[in-house]
Design a protein around this motif. Structure first.
Motif, PDB file in Angstrom:
ATOM      1  N   THR A 120     -36.687  -8.530  31.837  1.00  0.00           N
ATOM      2  CA  THR A 120     -36.348  -7.850  30.607  1.00  0.00           C
ATOM      3  C   THR A 120     -34.913  -8.186  30.223  1.00  0.00           C
ATOM      4  OG1 THR A 120     -35.669  -5.903  31.879  1.00  0.00           O
ATOM      5  CG2 THR A 120     -37.933  -5.940  31.058  1.00  0.00           C
ATOM      6  N   THR A 121     -34.591  -7.984  28.967  1.00  0.00           N
ATOM      7  CA  THR A 121     -33.250  -8.252  28.474  1.00  0.00           C
ATOM      8  C   THR A 121     -32.537  -6.938  28.188  1.00  0.00           C
ATOM      9  OG1 THR A 121     -31.995  -9.229  26.636  1.00  0.00           O
ATOM     10  CG2 THR A 121     -34.211  -8.461  26.151  1.00  0.00           C
ATOM     11  N   GLN A 172     -38.121  -4.757  22.460  1.00  0.00           N
ATOM     12  CA  GLN A 172     -38.999  -4.963  23.604  1.00  0.00           C
ATOM     13  C   GLN A 172     -39.913  -6.177  23.447  1.00  0.00           C
ATOM     14  OE1 GLN A 172     -41.979  -1.810  23.959  1.00  0.00           O
ATOM     15  NE2 GLN A 172     -41.612  -1.234  21.840  1.00  0.00           N
ATOM     16  N   LEU A 213     -38.862  -9.145  22.874  1.00  0.00           N
ATOM     17  CA  LEU A 213     -38.138 -10.343  23.273  1.00  0.00           C
ATOM     18  C   LEU A 213     -38.598 -10.849  24.629  1.00  0.00           C
ATOM     19  CD1 LEU A 213     -34.492  -9.344  22.275  1.00  0.00           C
ATOM     20  CD2 LEU A 213     -36.004 -10.912  21.056  1.00  0.00           C
ATOM     21  N   THR A 236     -37.232 -14.013  27.643  1.00  0.00           N
ATOM     22  CA  THR A 236     -35.950 -14.546  28.113  1.00  0.00           C
ATOM     23  C   THR A 236     -36.123 -15.931  28.717  1.00  0.00           C
ATOM     24  OG1 THR A 236     -35.314 -12.279  28.682  1.00  0.00           O
ATOM     25  CG2 THR A 236     -33.914 -14.027  29.512  1.00  0.00           C
ATOM     26  N   ASN A 294     -33.592 -18.049  19.277  1.00  0.00           N
ATOM     27  CA  ASN A 294     -32.684 -17.558  20.307  1.00  0.00           C
ATOM     28  C   ASN A 294     -31.713 -16.494  19.809  1.00  0.00           C
ATOM     29  OD1 ASN A 294     -33.535 -19.353  22.437  1.00  0.00           O
ATOM     30  ND2 ASN A 294     -32.528 -21.004  21.303  1.00  0.00           N
ATOM     31  N   SER A 352     -27.035 -13.117  24.968  1.00  0.00           N
ATOM     32  CA  SER A 352     -26.772 -12.007  25.871  1.00  0.00           C
ATOM     33  C   SER A 352     -26.157 -12.566  27.138  1.00  0.00           C
ATOM     34  CB  SER A 352     -28.072 -11.250  26.175  1.00  0.00           C
ATOM     35  OG  SER A 352     -27.840 -10.180  27.058  1.00  0.00           O
ATOM     36  N   THR A 407     -30.865 -15.887  27.991  1.00  0.00           N
ATOM     37  CA  THR A 407     -30.961 -16.060  26.543  1.00  0.00           C
ATOM     38  C   THR A 407     -32.258 -15.436  26.038  1.00  0.00           C
ATOM     39  OG1 THR A 407     -29.627 -18.078  26.535  1.00  0.00           O
ATOM     40  CG2 THR A 407     -31.109 -17.743  24.676  1.00  0.00           C
ATOM     41  N   PRO A 408     -32.166 -14.278  25.373  1.00  0.00           N
ATOM     42  CA  PRO A 408     -33.370 -13.672  24.815  1.00  0.00           C
ATOM     43  C   PRO A 408     -33.871 -14.488  23.626  1.00  0.00           C
ATOM     44  CG  PRO A 408     -31.522 -12.114  24.932  1.00  0.00           C
ATOM     45  CD  PRO A 408     -30.968 -13.472  25.129  1.00  0.00           C
ATOM     46  N   TRP A 443     -28.372  -4.914  18.176  1.00  0.00           N
ATOM     47  CA  TRP A 443     -28.278  -6.358  18.438  1.00  0.00           C
ATOM     48  C   TRP A 443     -26.816  -6.749  18.643  1.00  0.00           C
ATOM     49  CZ3 TRP A 443     -32.655  -9.313  18.914  1.00  0.00           C
ATOM     50  CH2 TRP A 443     -33.856  -8.712  18.495  1.00  0.00           C
TER      51      TRP A 443
END
Length: 454
Positions: free
Chosen positions: A226-227, A232, A234, A236, A261, A264, A268-269, A408
């Motif tokens: 998870t990011t 949710q 997204l 990675t 892209n 983070s 990278t989400p 974001w």
């Protein structure tokens, strides 16, 4: 003054400074031995920082540097590495569809990012990018429609762009510009569904810097984690990009489009291509993305803790589906009897293997039911591991404004000093081969810095 990419791996001689040492030392601006500001130097800094929207430093110190800038490029690719050669060839194959964008308030730049040309007519071209480009600086839940947008084309020319559509929940935007025959639209419909069946997929993230126009590329693989970002939907990848790559495409080694892209510090989400296609279709059909609210927060089974996986395996050895991480009080999901820890195996009789498949099916149904003015009931098949219990439920989704649900954030541009490598948020200095610009001491000759530019 040029924005240079140098090779230092620490800020000062003798290694980094610990958090304890940092906590015991006063701020640079409060120290009695702080050097006085130099008026000429301060004026030069102001001329170069403010138009880019960057902060002024608290003081002037040799070795201080500005981190998390939009000028920081991806890591340089080795020209003698076979894998890097493939990456560069892949980037070149789509280079005529990759642009960079910047938004301005007056003469001050607010944000820059990458964009992909995704459509064209005889008179205009459409660019898919991040909605961060046009968010208000003092309220990120709103769009600043007074910003001016500039687009740097692959040939280096800069032309005006105009915001067409945006969605703050998914943080995507479409910017239109004048059509140019030499540039083509990327085939984003040539896509691959990113899911658990592709654990070792090799991916390439592509970006373009605004000031230099440099095309950038870096490679990685799909990660099942998870990011930290709220959205949710997204996924990675391990591709390491910089802020300049936000909004850029993620493609596979076969040229397939995987997603768009974001940036983070934990990978990278990216928003999967299947959801991007649905959003673009919603823009054309409804003028916005119609997002029904079920009141669930879900995640991939692969990303859950081992204890959770063991409990599920003990009750349902061959189970697949998506894991319910949260059920909001008073939501349609709560009213249907759903609970945290449930596993949804089917949505409207369609088997599920990832959270992205779930959200894609929800948007699919939205297209058909909204056009006919119907309500949106979703039939779900559910496993409840603790009780070895399986059942079916109906979730009657509500269409509400979800634009303010997701945050974001992007890494902030800030100054750091020789005795200040860490702060409470974690490391400020990344040990990469192309770190941000390191500002020289005011005693250094600036002309020498210009000569060193690569």
């Amino acid at each position: 003054m040029p924005w240079k990419n140098q090779e230092p791996t620490s800020i000062c001689e003798g290694g980094s400074t610990s958090k304890r040492a940092k906590a015991s030392s006063p701020r640079n601006s409060d120290r009695e031995d702080s050097p006085p500001r130099r008026d000429g130097f301060t004026r030069m800094m102001r001329r170069r920082m403010r138009p880019r929207g960057y902060p002024m430093p608290d003081g002037v110190y040799g070795g201080m540097r500005l981190v998390n800038t939009f000028e920081l490029c991806f890591k340089e690719l080795d020209g003698y590495n076979e894998d890097h050669t493939k990456i560069k060839l892949l980037a070149l194959s789509v280079s005529q569809s990759i642009v960079s964008l910047a938004s301005f308030k007056g003469k001050t730049r607010q944000f820059t990012c990458t964009g992909t040309i995704v459509g064209r007519t005889p008179s205009s071209m459409s660019i898919l990018t991040s909605a961060s480009l046009v968010r208000c600086t003092n309220d990120e839940t709103e769009i600043d429609d007074k910003l001016k947008i500039k687009v740097r084309l692959p040939n280096g020319k800069i032309v005006p762009g105009k915001l067409w559509k945006y969605d703050l929940y998914y943080n995507i935007a479409v910017v239109n510009m004048k059509a140019f025959p030499e540039f083509r639209a990327a085939d984003i419909h040539n896509q691959v569904e990113a899911n658990a069946k592709l654990p070792q997929s090799k991916l390439v993230a592509i970006g373009r810097a605004f000031e230099s126009g440099e095309l950038m590329a870096t490679a990685g693989t799909l990660l099942y984690k998870t990011t930290k970002l709220d959205c949710q939907e997204l996924m990675t990848s391990s591709c390491y990009i910089t802020k300049a790559g936000i909004g850029g495409p993620l493609i596979g080694y076969g040229g397939n489009f995987f997603g768009m892209n974001f940036c983070s510090d934990d990978g990278t989400p990216f928003l999967p291509a299947s959801l991007l296609s649905k959003c673009l279709k919603h823009f054309d059909t409804f003028g916005r993305v119609v997002q029904p609210w079920l009141g669930l927060r879900i995640g991939s089974l692969q990303a859950q803790k081992l204890g959770t996986r063991v409990e599920l395996h003990d009750s349902f050895p061959d189970a697949h589906g998506i894991y319910v991480e949260r059920v909001f009080d008073g939501s349609p999901a709560a009213n249907s009897g759903m609970k945290v820890g449930d596993v949804i195996t089917k949505l409207d009789e369609v088997p599920l293997f990832s959270a992205q498949e779930f959200h894609k099916l929800v948007l699919d149904k939205t297209e058909s039911t909204t056009q006919h003015g119907d309500v949106m009931p979703f039939e779900v098949s559910v496993l409840r591991p603790g009780n070895s219990f399986d059942f079916c439920a109906t979730i009657n989704a509500e269409v509400i404004d979800m634009s303010k649900q997701n945050r974001w954030p992007v890494p902030k541009t800030k100054w750091i000093y020789p005795d200040n490598e860490y702060d409470d948020e974690g490391p400020l200095v990344r040990k990469c081969s192309r770190p941000d610009y390191r500002y020289p001491s005011p005693d250094e000759d600036e002309s020498t810095q210009d000569c060193d530019e690569e």
